[in-house]
Design a protein around this motif. Structure first.
Motif, PDB file in Angstrom:
ATOM      1  N   ALA A   1     -19.731 -41.215  37.350  1.00  0.00           N
ATOM      2  CA  ALA A   1     -20.728 -41.928  38.528  1.00  0.00           C
ATOM      3  C   ALA A   1     -22.175 -42.369  37.884  1.00  0.00           C
ATOM      4  O   ALA A   1     -22.601 -43.417  38.156  1.00  0.00           O
ATOM      5  N   TRP A   2     -22.547 -41.719  36.931  1.00  0.00           N
ATOM      6  CA  TRP A   2     -23.512 -42.199  36.292  1.00  0.00           C
ATOM      7  C   TRP A   2     -23.372 -43.475  35.427  1.00  0.00           C
ATOM      8  O   TRP A   2     -24.241 -44.292  35.495  1.00  0.00           O
ATOM      9  N   ILE A   3     -22.105 -43.596  34.896  1.00  0.00           N
ATOM     10  CA  ILE A   3     -21.869 -44.737  33.843  1.00  0.00           C
ATOM     11  C   ILE A   3     -21.780 -45.911  34.922  1.00  0.00           C
ATOM     12  O   ILE A   3     -22.231 -47.049  34.747  1.00  0.00           O
ATOM     13  N   ALA A   4     -21.073 -45.569  36.291  1.00  0.00           N
ATOM     14  CA  ALA A   4     -21.008 -46.664  36.856  1.00  0.00           C
ATOM     15  C   ALA A   4     -22.224 -47.275  37.735  1.00  0.00           C
ATOM     16  O   ALA A   4     -22.281 -48.331  37.844  1.00  0.00           O
ATOM     17  N   MET A   5     -23.232 -46.224  37.765  1.00  0.00           N
ATOM     18  CA  MET A   5     -24.522 -46.704  38.392  1.00  0.00           C
ATOM     19  C   MET A   5     -25.333 -47.328  37.437  1.00  0.00           C
ATOM     20  O   MET A   5     -26.061 -48.523  37.554  1.00  0.00           O
ATOM     21  N   ARG A   6     -25.077 -46.965  36.108  1.00  0.00           N
ATOM     22  CA  ARG A   6     -25.767 -47.982  34.987  1.00  0.00           C
ATOM     23  C   ARG A   6     -25.272 -49.023  34.988  1.00  0.00           C
ATOM     24  O   ARG A   6     -26.134 -50.128  34.639  1.00  0.00           O
ATOM     25  N   GLU A   7     -23.985 -49.522  34.999  1.00  0.00           N
ATOM     26  CA  GLU A   7     -23.531 -50.658  34.891  1.00  0.00           C
ATOM     27  C   GLU A   7     -23.873 -51.765  36.374  1.00  0.00           C
ATOM     28  O   GLU A   7     -24.095 -52.698  35.966  1.00  0.00           O
ATOM     29  N   ASP A   8     -23.875 -51.147  37.431  1.00  0.00           N
ATOM     30  CA  ASP A   8     -24.048 -51.931  38.790  1.00  0.00           C
ATOM     31  C   ASP A   8     -24.394 -50.854  39.834  1.00  0.00           C
ATOM     32  O   ASP A   8     -23.574 -50.329  40.232  1.00  0.00           O
ATOM     33  N   GLU A   9     -25.618 -50.766  40.023  1.00  0.00           N
ATOM     34  CA  GLU A   9     -25.586 -49.811  41.165  1.00  0.00           C
ATOM     35  C   GLU A   9     -25.453 -50.339  42.442  1.00  0.00           C
ATOM     36  O   GLU A   9     -24.810 -49.525  43.351  1.00  0.00           O
ATOM     37  N   ILE A  10     -25.092 -51.771  42.731  1.00  0.00           N
ATOM     38  CA  ILE A  10     -24.682 -52.253  44.150  1.00  0.00           C
ATOM     39  C   ILE A  10     -22.907 -51.911  43.980  1.00  0.00           C
ATOM     40  O   ILE A  10     -22.575 -51.381  45.084  1.00  0.00           O
TER      41      ILE A  10
ATOM     42  N   ILE B   1     -24.200 -45.204  15.976  1.00  0.00           N
ATOM     43  CA  ILE B   1     -22.707 -44.814  16.359  1.00  0.00           C
ATOM     44  C   ILE B   1     -22.664 -45.106  17.679  1.00  0.00           C
ATOM     45  O   ILE B   1     -22.867 -44.094  18.812  1.00  0.00           O
ATOM     46  N   PRO B   2     -22.311 -46.360  18.123  1.00  0.00           N
ATOM     47  CA  PRO B   2     -22.467 -46.734  19.531  1.00  0.00           C
ATOM     48  C   PRO B   2     -21.189 -46.307  20.134  1.00  0.00           C
ATOM     49  O   PRO B   2     -20.179 -45.808  19.579  1.00  0.00           O
ATOM     50  N   SER B   3     -21.018 -46.254  21.509  1.00  0.00           N
ATOM     51  CA  SER B   3     -20.153 -45.710  22.350  1.00  0.00           C
ATOM     52  C   SER B   3     -19.107 -47.206  22.365  1.00  0.00           C
ATOM     53  O   SER B   3     -19.463 -48.124  21.958  1.00  0.00           O
ATOM     54  N   THR B   4     -17.965 -47.023  22.669  1.00  0.00           N
ATOM     55  CA  THR B   4     -16.788 -48.066  22.836  1.00  0.00           C
ATOM     56  C   THR B   4     -17.130 -49.111  23.766  1.00  0.00           C
ATOM     57  O   THR B   4     -17.278 -50.379  23.418  1.00  0.00           O
ATOM     58  N   ARG B   5     -17.769 -48.830  24.898  1.00  0.00           N
ATOM     59  CA  ARG B   5     -18.084 -49.794  25.908  1.00  0.00           C
ATOM     60  C   ARG B   5     -19.414 -50.527  25.412  1.00  0.00           C
ATOM     61  O   ARG B   5     -19.352 -51.844  25.708  1.00  0.00           O
TER      62      ARG B   5
ATOM     63  N   PHE C   1     -26.568 -42.587  29.779  1.00  0.00           N
ATOM     64  CA  PHE C   1     -25.324 -42.403  30.949  1.00  0.00           C
ATOM     65  C   PHE C   1     -26.012 -43.067  32.196  1.00  0.00           C
ATOM     66  O   PHE C   1     -24.774 -43.709  32.727  1.00  0.00           O
ATOM     67  N   ALA C   2     -26.828 -42.747  32.804  1.00  0.00           N
ATOM     68  CA  ALA C   2     -27.391 -43.185  34.092  1.00  0.00           C
ATOM     69  C   ALA C   2     -28.213 -44.365  34.278  1.00  0.00           C
ATOM     70  O   ALA C   2     -28.339 -45.156  35.132  1.00  0.00           O
ATOM     71  N   GLY C   3     -28.654 -44.806  32.882  1.00  0.00           N
ATOM     72  CA  GLY C   3     -29.352 -46.129  32.850  1.00  0.00           C
ATOM     73  C   GLY C   3     -30.672 -45.957  33.524  1.00  0.00           C
ATOM     74  O   GLY C   3     -31.267 -47.124  33.950  1.00  0.00           O
ATOM     75  N   LEU C   4     -31.240 -44.885  33.641  1.00  0.00           N
ATOM     76  CA  LEU C   4     -32.594 -44.912  34.272  1.00  0.00           C
ATOM     77  C   LEU C   4     -33.850 -44.860  32.971  1.00  0.00           C
ATOM     78  O   LEU C   4     -33.784 -43.736  32.328  1.00  0.00           O
ATOM     79  N   LEU C   5     -34.631 -45.834  32.765  1.00  0.00           N
ATOM     80  CA  LEU C   5     -35.625 -45.797  31.914  1.00  0.00           C
ATOM     81  C   LEU C   5     -36.664 -44.926  31.820  1.00  0.00           C
ATOM     82  O   LEU C   5     -37.406 -44.981  32.975  1.00  0.00           O
TER      83      LEU C   5
END
Length: 663
Positions: A481-490, A625-629, A332-336
Motif C-alpha cells: 500500500a505504501w508503494i502504491a501510494m508513492r506511485e499515485d495517491e489517486i 544500490i537501487p530497487s528494481t522499480r 516506501f511511502a513517498g512522503l518527503l
C-alpha cells in the motif's frame, strides 16, 4: 592410474570453467593470506592453543573465523563452477575480480584503514568503469539472450552439476594448499618460526592434506546450492516439458527482455553466477561471520586502536537504523520528511530522562544503581513507542499535504522539537543537557561508556531486528500500500487503500525506528544536549536514503555507511595520513599546504560531500544500490519492449491455459 578419475575434469568445458574460477579466487585469497594478515591470524591461533603463555580467546576466535572464511570461499568456488553457463569471457572475469577483490585488499593493507582503503578503491573503480565504458563504446560486446542457457535438468544433469562443483572446490583447495605449502616450507627452513617450528611444521603438513579433502566435501555443498536453483524437470506435473530442452517456463518467454534477464539471473546455469541468488547466500554468510568475529580479527588486520574503531562502527550503526526508518517514510511511502531528527531527539531524551539522575530530581524516586541500567531494555521499546506516537501526531495535520508543502511542515516540526527540548529546563536541564546516563546492563557483560565492544554487538542486534522488520513490512500488505501510494495517491485511493491510515502508519513506523536509534545514542554517549541535534542532521539522513537508493533496503544501508564514512572516518584520517611523513600521501599533502595554507580535508568536508552528491545524482540518480522499480523508471529504453503478461496471451494460444490457471 596414479590419480583417481573422479578428480580429473572429463570435458574441455569443465576444464575451462575450473581454470576460470580457480584462478579468479586463488589470487585474492593468496594475497589476503600471504601479503596481509590471513596467515598471521592462524599462526596466532595455533600459538594460543599449544602454548599456555600465549593463550587468548580472541586469537582462537580469530582463527575460527579464518577457517570459516576459507570454507565459505571454497564452497563458493564450487558453486560458481557448477552454476556458470560458460558464456562469460574468462579474461573479463579475471579483470573484474582483480579490480573488485585484489585492489581493495591491497589498498586497505597499504592504508591500514578499512574505510580509507575502501574510499580509495571507489576511486579506482570509477576509473575502471569509465575505461570499460570507453572500450565497450568502440567495441560493443554481443548481447547474450537469457533463454538459451536455461535448461530443464534431469537426474543425470544434476549429477553432472554436483560433480563440477566438487571438482571446482577440490582443485581450488588443492592449488591453494600447494602454494601455501611451498611458501611455509620456505619460512620453516629459513628458521622464521623459532621455537614453535615443530608445531607449525605439523600444522603445515596436516593442513596440506585436509584442505583438498575439505574442498571435496564443501564442493558437495556448493553443488547442492546450484541444484536448488536449477529449473526442475516436471517439478509438479503441471507442464509437459522435456528434460534437457530449453527452459519452457512460458513466464520467461512472455516477459520483456529486461524482465526475462531478471528472472533468469537466479537460475542455473547462469551467465553471471556471481550475481545469482545462490552466490548471494555465500556472501551473506561470509558477511555475517565477519561482523560477528570482527572485534577479534581487527587487531591483526589494523593493529592497535581497536576500541576506537569499534566505537566509530557503533556510531555508524545508529546511522543505519535512522536511514532504514526514514526509508519507510520517503522510500516506501513517498512522503518527503525534512524533520526526521525530531524523532531521534525524542528517543534520546526519553532514555536520558529515565536512565539518569534526572529521574530522581523529577519524581523523587530512588532506584538501586545496580537495577537502573536494566531499565534500558524496556525503555528501548518505550522510547520507540513514544517517538511513534509523535510520528502520528505529526502525520495527522499533514494528511492533505504532499510534496513541497509536506516537506515544509516536517521541516518546521524538526526545528520546533529541539527548541522545545532546550527550553524545558525543568525536565531536560536546558542547554546543559542531561549527563550521567546509565549504560545498559546484561548478564556477564562489563558495560560502560569506555567499553566499545558491547555497544558494537548491541548495534548489530538492533540493526538485524530493524532489517528484519523492514523486510517484513516491505513485503506485507501495508508495504504494498505504501508503494502504491508513492506511485499515485489517486490510483491508490481508487483501489481501496485507506490513505489516512497508510500515511499515519508510515510516519509511525519511521519514527519508531528513529526512537530506537535515539535511545541507543543516549546510552552510548552517556550525555545528551539539545545542541547535538539540528536541521542539518535531517538533511544528512535524507542524503543517506537518496544516495543508497530510494526504497532499496540494502542500498539504504550502504548509503548510510558511505555518508558516515565520508563525514566522520575518511576525511579526518586523510588529514592524519597527510601529516605522517611515512604516508604515501604526505608529499601531495605538503604541496597542497604550500598553495593553500591551513588546508585540511576536514575543513572542506561539506564541499567534498556536495561534490559527491552532485556527481552521483548526475551519473547514477537511482542511487548506489537501487530497487528494481526505481532502476527501470530512470533507465527505461524503448529497446526493452513492452512487458507482456499472461493477460496479454490470447485465448487458444500456447500457454494460455497454464498461465491463466484454466482447468
Amino acid at each position: 592410474m596414479l590419480v583417481p578419475s573422479q578428480i580429473l575434469p572429463q570435458t574441455g568445458e569443465t576444464r575451462r570453467l575450473l581454470l576460470k574460477w580457480v584462478i579468479a579466487f586463488l589470487v585474492p585469497v593468496l594475497v589476503f593470506t600471504l601479503v596481509w594478515s590471513g596467515e598471521a591470524i592462524l599462526n596466532a591461533a595455533l600459538l594460543a592453543i599449544f602454548f599456555p603463555g600465549s593463550f587468548s580467546i580472541a586469537a582462537i576466535a580469530a582463527g575460527l573465523f579464518m577457517l570459516l572464511f576459507y570454507g565459505i570461499i571454497t564452497g563458493l568456488t564450487g558453486y560458481l563452477v557448477a552454476a556458470d553457463s560458460g558464456r562469460q569471457s574468462l579474461l573479463d572475469l579475471w579483470i573484474s575480480m582483480f579490480f573488485f577483490t585484489v585492489v581493495p585488499i591491497l589498498l586497505i593493507y597499504i592504508t591500514a584503514n578499512l574505510f580509507v582503503g575502501l574510499a580509495a578503491s571507489v576511486v579506482v573503480w570509477a576509473f575502471y568503469y569509465y575505461g570499460r565504458r570507453l572500450v565497450r563504446r568502440f567495441r560493443p560486446p554481443a548481447p547474450l539472450p537469457p533463454l538459451p542457457s536455461l535448461k530443464v535438468l534431469d537426474a543425470e544433469m544434476r549429477a553432472t552439476l554436483l560433480t563440477r562443483a566438487r571438482l571446482g572446490s577440490f582443485w581450488f583447495a588443492l592449488s591453494f594448499s600447494l602454494i601455501w605449502l611451498l611458501v611455509d616450507l620456505l619460512f620453516y627452513f629459513t628458521g622464521q618460526y623459532g621455537q614453535a617450528s615443530l608445531v607449525f611444521l605439523v600444522w603445515i603438513l596436516l593442513r596440506s592434506v585436509l584442505l583438498p579433502v575439505a574442498g571435496w566435501l564443501l564442493g558437495s555443498l556448493g553443488g547442492l546450492v546450484a541444484i536448488r536453483h536449477a529449473v526442475p524437470a516436471n517439478g509438479n506435473g503441471s507442464n509437459g516439458d522435456r528434460a534437457g530442452a530449453p527452459v519452457s517456463t512460458r513466464r520467461l518467454r512472455l516477459l520483456s527482455a529486461t524482465r526475462a534477464r531478471e528472472e533468469a539471473r537466479d537460475l542455473v546455469p547462469n551467465d553471471l553466477p556471481l550475481r545469482s541468488t545462490g552466490a548471494r547466500n555465500f556472501y551473506l554468510l561470509l558477511l555475517l561471520a565477519l561482523l560477528v568475529f570482527y572485534p577479534m580479527i581487527d587487531p591483526f588486520l589494523f593493529g592497535p586502536g581497536t576500541d576506537s574503531r569499534l566505537d566509530n562502527y557503533g556510531n555508524a550503526g545508529y546511522y543505519v537504523i535512522l536511514a532504514l526508518g526514514l526509508n519507510i517514510v520517503v522510500g516506501f511511502a513517498g512522503l518527503l520528511d525534512l524533520g526526521y531528527v525530531a524523532f531521534f531527539v525524542i528517543g534520546a531524551y526519553t532514555w536520558a530522562m529515565v536512565g539518569s539522575p534526572q529521574l530522581t530530581v523529577l519524581t523523587g524516586i530512588h532506584i538501586n544503581p545496580d537495577i537502573w541500567p536494566w531499565l534500558f531494555w524496556p525503555m528501548l521499546i518505550v522510547a520507540a513507542l513514544i517517538a511513534a506516537l509523535w510520528g502520528v501526531l505529526l502525520g495527522a495535520p499533514t494528511l492533505r499535504l504532499r510534496g513541497d508543502y509536506l516537506a515544509i511542515v516536517t521541516l518546521g516540526f524538526g526545528e520546533i522539537i529541539p527548541i522545545v527540548v532546550q527550553n524545558l529546563d525543568k525536565y531536560t536541564n536546558g542547554t546543559n543537557g542531561l549527563t550521567g546516563i546509565y549504560s545498559p546492563a546484561f548478564f556477564g557483560v562489563h558495560w560502560n561508556v569506555s567499553t566499545s565492544e558491547p555497544y558494537y554487538y548491541l548495534i548489530l542486534v538492533l540493526i538485524a531486528i530493524v532489517l528484519l522488520a523492514n523486510l517484513r513490512l516491505r513485503d506485507s500488505r501495508i508495504g504494498r500500500a505504501w508503494i502504491a501510494m508513492r506511485e499515485d495517491e489517486i490510483a491508490a485511493a481508487a483501489s481501496g487503500i485507506n490513505l489516512t491510515r497508510t500515511k499515519l502508519l508510515a510516519f509511525a513506523a519511521g519514527a519508531f525506528f528513529s526512537g530506537i536509534a535515539g535511545a541507543y545514542y543516549a546510552a552510548k554517549l552517556s550525555t545528551v544536549t539539545s545542541g547535538n541535534f539540528s536541521f542539518s542532521d535531517s538533511v544528512i539522513y535524507l542524503a543517506m536514503v537518496v544516495l543508497g537508493g530510494l526504497g532499496s533496503i540494502p542500498g539504504v544501508v550502504v548509503g548510510a555507511l558511505a555518508v558516515y564514512a565520508v563525514n566522520v572516518l575518511v576525511l579526518p584520517q586523510l588529514d592524519a595520513l597527510g601529516n605522517d611523513p611515512s604516508s604515501i600521501i604526505y608529499p601531495i599533502y605538503t604541496h597542497i599546504l604550500q598553495v593553500i595554507p591551513n588546508f585540511s580535508f576536514s575543513n572542506i568536508r561539506n564541499l567534498i560531500f556536495g561534490i559527491i552528491l552532485v556527481v552521483l545524482m548526475i551519473f547514477r540518480p537511482e542511487g548506489l544500490i537501487p530497487s528494481t522499480r526505481r532502476r527501470h523508471e530512470l533507465h527505461h529504453t524503448e529497446a526493452e519492449g513492452v512487458e507482456i503478461t499472461s493477460l496479454d496471451t490470447p485465448p487458444g494460444a500456447p500457454g494460455f491455459e497454464s498461465e491463466m490457471r484454466v482447468e
